[in-house]
Design a protein around this motif. Structure first.
Motif, PDB file in Angstrom:
ATOM      1  N   TRP A  56       0.831  -1.215   0.000  1.00 45.59           N
ATOM      2  CA  TRP A  56       0.000   0.000   0.000  1.00 45.59           C
ATOM      3  C   TRP A  56       0.862   1.260   0.000  1.00 45.59           C
ATOM      4  O   TRP A  56       0.706   2.144  -0.824  1.00 45.59           O
ATOM      5  CB  TRP A  56      -0.894  -0.019   1.237  1.00 45.59           C
ATOM      6  N   LEU A  67      -3.195   0.233  -8.149  1.00 40.72           N
ATOM      7  CA  LEU A  67      -4.327  -0.667  -8.356  1.00 40.72           C
ATOM      8  C   LEU A  67      -5.330  -0.079  -9.340  1.00 40.72           C
ATOM      9  O   LEU A  67      -5.824  -0.767 -10.242  1.00 40.72           O
ATOM     10  CB  LEU A  67      -4.993  -0.947  -7.006  1.00 40.72           C
ATOM     11  N   VAL A  78      -5.222  -9.293  -7.732  1.00 41.05           N
ATOM     12  CA  VAL A  78      -4.332  -8.421  -6.966  1.00 41.05           C
ATOM     13  C   VAL A  78      -4.554  -8.673  -5.475  1.00 41.05           C
ATOM     14  O   VAL A  78      -5.685  -8.613  -4.988  1.00 41.05           O
ATOM     15  CB  VAL A  78      -4.588  -6.932  -7.272  1.00 41.05           C
ATOM     16  N   MET A  80      -3.311  -7.184  -1.829  1.00 41.58           N
ATOM     17  CA  MET A  80      -2.613  -6.066  -1.207  1.00 41.58           C
ATOM     18  C   MET A  80      -1.886  -6.550   0.048  1.00 41.58           C
ATOM     19  O   MET A  80      -2.449  -7.279   0.866  1.00 41.58           O
ATOM     20  CB  MET A  80      -3.579  -4.939  -0.867  1.00 41.58           C
ATOM     21  N   GLY A  93      -9.506  -0.567  -0.326  1.00 42.90           N
ATOM     22  CA  GLY A  93      -8.779  -1.472  -1.201  1.00 42.90           C
ATOM     23  C   GLY A  93      -9.710  -2.349  -2.016  1.00 42.90           C
ATOM     24  O   GLY A  93      -9.528  -2.541  -3.217  1.00 42.90           O
ATOM     25  N   ALA A  98      -9.087  -4.626  -5.307  1.00 42.78           N
ATOM     26  CA  ALA A  98      -8.253  -5.694  -4.748  1.00 42.78           C
ATOM     27  C   ALA A  98      -9.077  -6.962  -4.587  1.00 42.78           C
ATOM     28  O   ALA A  98     -10.267  -6.912  -4.282  1.00 42.78           O
ATOM     29  CB  ALA A  98      -7.684  -5.267  -3.397  1.00 42.78           C
ATOM     30  N   TYR A 101      -6.575  -9.182   0.805  1.00 42.51           N
ATOM     31  CA  TYR A 101      -5.922  -8.165   1.606  1.00 42.51           C
ATOM     32  C   TYR A 101      -5.194  -8.879   2.731  1.00 42.51           C
ATOM     33  O   TYR A 101      -5.829  -9.540   3.556  1.00 42.51           O
ATOM     34  CB  TYR A 101      -7.016  -7.241   2.167  1.00 42.51           C
ATOM     35  N   THR A 155     -13.853  -6.701 -10.670  1.00 44.31           N
ATOM     36  CA  THR A 155     -12.617  -7.263 -10.146  1.00 44.31           C
ATOM     37  C   THR A 155     -12.704  -8.782 -10.259  1.00 44.31           C
ATOM     38  O   THR A 155     -13.778  -9.354 -10.507  1.00 44.31           O
ATOM     39  CB  THR A 155     -12.403  -6.891  -8.671  1.00 44.31           C
TER      40      THR A 155
END
Length: 225
Positions: A56, A67, A78, A80, A93, A98, A101, A155
């Motif tokens: 981040w 992103l 993706v 994070m 996010g 994303a 996470y 996403t």
């Protein structure tokens, strides 16, 4: 080789440690130490990259900025990697695209497991390739989602969630069923993760259309009809 990872991390020690671990596990790794370099490397090697691990807090362009740039041109998974563990940051996010996470410090085995799960779910499944419902079409092979002629950008996680709804259109799906199907039976995150993603998905497939397809069944779960 399991795939190519774009690892975006500005701490040299951590980047090199993860690089060695990933190579040992059979991944090819592309390293980037700041946000601008990450965008450059992604644009250069986009066709080869299977997964992005994105810090981040980065110099030049932060992780959310990277992103958003990636999401303009790709739906690559993706994850994070960040020390920011506030709920609001996680929501930011997720809303920016994303797929997962992971908060620092993390266990490498857990990270590897999450990577494998994300990559596994990103692979097209066998069987029917296209689903349609009242002007909404989802193609598993091309990974395109179109409603009434409009292309809808999702996403990776949103796409998987919609795929499950499309496959089981007309059925009420509980949060536990959706967690198992989209996140995996070993998911140990918050149950309201499903609610967050359903809200994000609803904004994209329903908000700009008169007929709403994704419905809440109070006390049970959700249904696409």
């Amino acid at each position: 080789m399991k795939g190519t990872i774009l690892l975006v991390e500005d701490e040299p020690g951590l980047a090199q440690s993860l690089n060695k671990e990933f190579q040992f596990e059979g991944y090819q790794v592309i390293l980037a130490g700041d946000g601008e370099q990450a965008v450059d490397e992604f644009e250069k090697f986009q066709a080869e990259i299977s997964l992005v691990l994105l810090d981040w807090m980065l110099p030049k362009l932060d992780g959310l900025g990277v992103l958003r740039r990636i999401r303009r041109i790709s739906q690559v998974p993706v994850i994070m990697l960040t020390a920011r563990d506030y709920a609001g940051d996680k929501v930011s996010g997720l809303k920016s695209g994303a797929d997962d996470y992971v908060t620092k410090p993390f266990d490498i085995e857990e990270l590897l497991a999450r990577m494998e799960a994300v990559l596994r779910r990103a692979r097209p499944s066998g069987g029917q390739e296209e689903y349609s419902l009242k002007g909404l079409t989802l193609n598993l092979k091309s990974r395109e989602v179109i409603r009434e002629g409009q292309i809808i950008q999702l996403t990776q996680r949103e796409f998987l969630l919609l795929s499950e709804f499309m496959r089981r259109a007309g059925q009420v799906l509980t949060r536990d069923e959706l967690l198992d199907a989209v996140w995996g039976a070993d998911f140990d995150g918050q149950p309201n993760t499903v609610d967050v993603y359903v809200r994000l998905l609803r904004q994209k497939i329903d908000r700009n259309f008169s007929e709403k397809l994704l419905h809440t069944v109070r006390g049970v779960g959700y249904m696409l009809k």
